[in-house]
Design a protein around this motif. Sequence first.
Motif, PDB file in Angstrom:
ATOM      1  N   UNK A   8     -19.725  27.402  29.250  1.00 40.98           N
ATOM      2  CA  UNK A   8     -20.210  28.780  29.643  1.00 40.98           C
ATOM      3  C   UNK A   8     -19.880  29.797  28.878  1.00 40.98           C
ATOM      4  N   UNK A   9     -19.074  29.604  28.061  1.00 42.26           N
ATOM      5  CA  UNK A   9     -18.536  31.090  27.562  1.00 42.26           C
ATOM      6  C   UNK A   9     -18.602  31.023  26.071  1.00 42.26           C
ATOM      7  N   UNK A  10     -18.649  29.878  25.416  1.00 43.84           N
ATOM      8  CA  UNK A  10     -18.804  29.602  24.047  1.00 43.84           C
ATOM      9  C   UNK A  10     -19.914  29.180  23.618  1.00 43.84           C
ATOM     10  N   UNK A  11     -20.474  29.735  22.400  1.00 45.17           N
ATOM     11  CA  UNK A  11     -21.847  29.331  21.843  1.00 45.17           C
ATOM     12  C   UNK A  11     -21.744  28.048  20.967  1.00 45.17           C
TER      13      UNK A  11
END
Length: 62
Positions: A8-11
Amino acid sequence: MTSLYNPRQDNWHEHFQLNGAEFIPLTAVVRVTVKLLQINRIDRLKERELLIQAGILNPPLF
């Protein structure tokens, strides 16, 4: 201490590379995540290969 990969936060593309069905860690975060969750265990690789071959799992999308 290293954090785990958070989808949800990291690519994904900044942290992972895919070699066939094997996840290749590009960062310390993913090295820890892959090891802890045993993502590249042989049975998981075989299952992932079957899903890719069947067209159920499309590697560029995940």
